[in-house]
Scaffold this motif. Sequence first.
Motif, mmCIF file in Angstrom:
data_model
loop_
_atom_site.group_PDB
_atom_site.id
_atom_site.type_symbol
_atom_site.label_atom_id
_atom_site.label_comp_id
_atom_site.label_asym_id
_atom_site.label_seq_id
_atom_site.Cartn_x
_atom_site.Cartn_y
_atom_site.Cartn_z
ATOM 1 N N TYR A 1 -12.223 -3.103 -3.390
ATOM 2 C CA TYR A 1 -11.396 -2.687 -4.489
ATOM 3 C C TYR A 1 -12.125 -2.615 -5.752
ATOM 4 O O TYR A 1 -13.156 -3.054 -5.799
ATOM 5 C CB TYR A 1 -10.235 -3.810 -4.632
ATOM 6 C CG TYR A 1 -10.561 -5.090 -5.096
ATOM 7 C CD1 TYR A 1 -10.906 -5.309 -6.487
ATOM 8 C CD2 TYR A 1 -11.104 -6.094 -4.258
ATOM 9 C CE1 TYR A 1 -11.155 -6.351 -6.993
ATOM 10 C CE2 TYR A 1 -11.474 -7.075 -4.782
ATOM 11 C CZ TYR A 1 -11.400 -7.479 -6.080
ATOM 12 O OH TYR A 1 -12.128 -8.557 -6.485
ATOM 13 N N SER B 1 -8.275 7.224 -0.618
ATOM 14 C CA SER B 1 -8.307 6.083 -1.605
ATOM 15 C C SER B 1 -6.939 6.372 -2.753
ATOM 16 O O SER B 1 -6.486 7.292 -2.961
ATOM 17 C CB SER B 1 -9.583 6.464 -2.520
ATOM 18 O OG SER B 1 -9.713 5.335 -3.490
ATOM 19 N N TYR C 1 -13.034 -1.919 6.820
ATOM 20 C CA TYR C 1 -11.833 -2.220 7.138
ATOM 21 C C TYR C 1 -10.978 -0.934 7.708
ATOM 22 O O TYR C 1 -10.165 -1.096 8.801
ATOM 23 C CB TYR C 1 -10.879 -2.617 5.889
ATOM 24 C CG TYR C 1 -9.399 -2.992 6.229
ATOM 25 C CD1 TYR C 1 -9.091 -4.390 6.814
ATOM 26 C CD2 TYR C 1 -8.128 -2.250 5.964
ATOM 27 C CE1 TYR C 1 -7.915 -5.052 7.192
ATOM 28 C CE2 TYR C 1 -6.813 -2.867 6.144
ATOM 29 C CZ TYR C 1 -6.803 -4.128 6.764
ATOM 30 O OH TYR C 1 -5.526 -4.655 7.256
ATOM 31 N N ASN C 2 -11.177 0.192 7.355
ATOM 32 C CA ASN C 2 -10.537 1.393 7.981
ATOM 33 C C ASN C 2 -11.802 2.545 8.162
ATOM 34 O O ASN C 2 -11.924 3.429 7.169
ATOM 35 C CB ASN C 2 -9.482 1.980 6.854
ATOM 36 C CG ASN C 2 -8.845 3.040 7.528
ATOM 37 O OD1 ASN C 2 -8.648 3.237 8.499
ATOM 38 N ND2 ASN C 2 -8.234 3.874 6.825
ATOM 39 N N LEU D 1 -8.513 1.503 -4.384
ATOM 40 C CA LEU D 1 -8.497 0.920 -3.102
ATOM 41 C C LEU D 1 -9.449 1.864 -2.236
ATOM 42 O O LEU D 1 -9.070 3.143 -2.257
ATOM 43 C CB LEU D 1 -7.308 0.653 -2.481
ATOM 44 C CG LEU D 1 -6.653 -0.643 -2.589
ATOM 45 C CD1 LEU D 1 -5.218 -0.786 -2.033
ATOM 46 C CD2 LEU D 1 -7.344 -1.973 -2.638
ATOM 47 N N GLY E 1 1.014 -1.421 -0.068
ATOM 48 C CA GLY E 1 -0.051 -0.004 0.279
ATOM 49 C C GLY E 1 0.889 1.147 -0.211
ATOM 50 O O GLY E 1 1.877 1.151 -0.132
ATOM 51 N N PRO F 1 -5.713 1.254 3.587
ATOM 52 C CA PRO F 1 -5.940 0.456 2.609
ATOM 53 C C PRO F 1 -4.743 -0.486 1.963
ATOM 54 O O PRO F 1 -3.720 -0.017 1.880
ATOM 55 C CB PRO F 1 -6.284 1.404 1.530
ATOM 56 C CG PRO F 1 -6.815 2.450 2.424
ATOM 57 C CD PRO F 1 -5.893 2.408 3.422
ATOM 58 N N ASN G 1 -11.736 2.445 1.714
ATOM 59 C CA ASN G 1 -11.770 1.934 3.019
ATOM 60 C C ASN G 1 -12.608 0.867 3.574
ATOM 61 O O ASN G 1 -12.104 0.124 4.271
ATOM 62 C CB ASN G 1 -11.824 3.088 3.885
ATOM 63 C CG ASN G 1 -10.754 4.353 3.682
ATOM 64 O OD1 ASN G 1 -9.583 3.926 3.824
ATOM 65 N ND2 ASN G 1 -11.027 5.394 3.489
#
Length: 376
Positions: free
Chosen positions: A71, A45, A124-125, A119, A30, A142, A121
């Motif tokens: 993604y 992103s 996950y984030n 990518l 990443g 990401p 979030n």
Amino acid sequence: MKKVLFIFLLLSVWLPNFAQSPFGKAQWIGATTSSDASDYLSRRSIYEQRSVNVKLNVASVDLWICGLGQYELTINGRKVGGAQEFAPIWSDYEKTIYYNHFKVNSFFNHGNNIINVLLGNGFYNVFGGGRYKKFQRTYGPPTLLFCLKIKYKNGKEQTIYSDNSWQYALSPITFNSIYGGEDYDARLEYPKAWHAVVRQNPPKGKLYLQKAPPVTIHSLYKVKVSHRLNDTTIVFDMGQNLAGFPLIKVKGKRGQRLTITMGEHIDKDGFVDQKQTGKPYYDKYILGGRGVVTWHPRFTYYGFRYIQVTGDISALQQIQSCFISNSVKDAATFECSNPIFNATHKLIYMAVRSNMQGIFTDCPHREKLGWLEQLN
């Protein structure tokens, strides 16, 4: 003998899990290793990209990918995965990580080929960023895990992994939150600066092939009624409450701006009201000045019937509602002579479909969490 039996039983559990991953030497890569929400790169992103040179006649091409939180993959500008949105489906990332597999023979040409992964979030984030959030939690920035295996007709093979040969660049998505909305700046669509990726710590969960049907756009809804409230604001009644996002078609000058706010209700003055569904939630779009463009958010969705557009509304050519749901077939249909029962059935059907978002959620706006909707 007991010791040997114990080792055999241990391997019988461990080896199948180990064998599930086809990624081999692939690394999680990443833009940053930081998981601090204040780190600009940890919540942006990004694109991750590399080229692949194909010189021989191809027999087969297999691709495995996991992009977290979510993604969108393209090869030579063509989207891989067809109509899927929000891939892979989300999970408890400390236990389970889903990945996708594709046969992509038709995507590759002789010569140079560009693999590009966008990518976002997702869950996950999760961070606030000044907008609505149910909670704030990050498993890391990401990240991408990728493996491509090309088999040629002469028997040779070529494998491409996610590693330090890839590069990253900031994408036009300047903000994306599963709870708060998404901002897109079309002026940034062609990155000028590419940077070396960094190797990241892998998530804790075990890798499993996603077998659940992907989330796709189930249907589109056109405007039923529109109300222009002032020179810069127009509200559209789409006629159906659903889970999804707006699809807009715009044409205008570079730098013109639109703010898109969705909700299930309107207030006494005709503006969209998000009091019961979590606020503020909205999307922003900045025009690049490149003719007619169609756009929808990539990494966020909401529950709504009404869409309010504010800003340079003269640039808006068309707007629709995209109804999203896992792409499972209906097991049955219902219809009777009583219109009340038919309307009740449709209401329940739309509620169930709106909450089929990888898992069965409780609602498509305030929580989006796995409380199983009407199934509990």
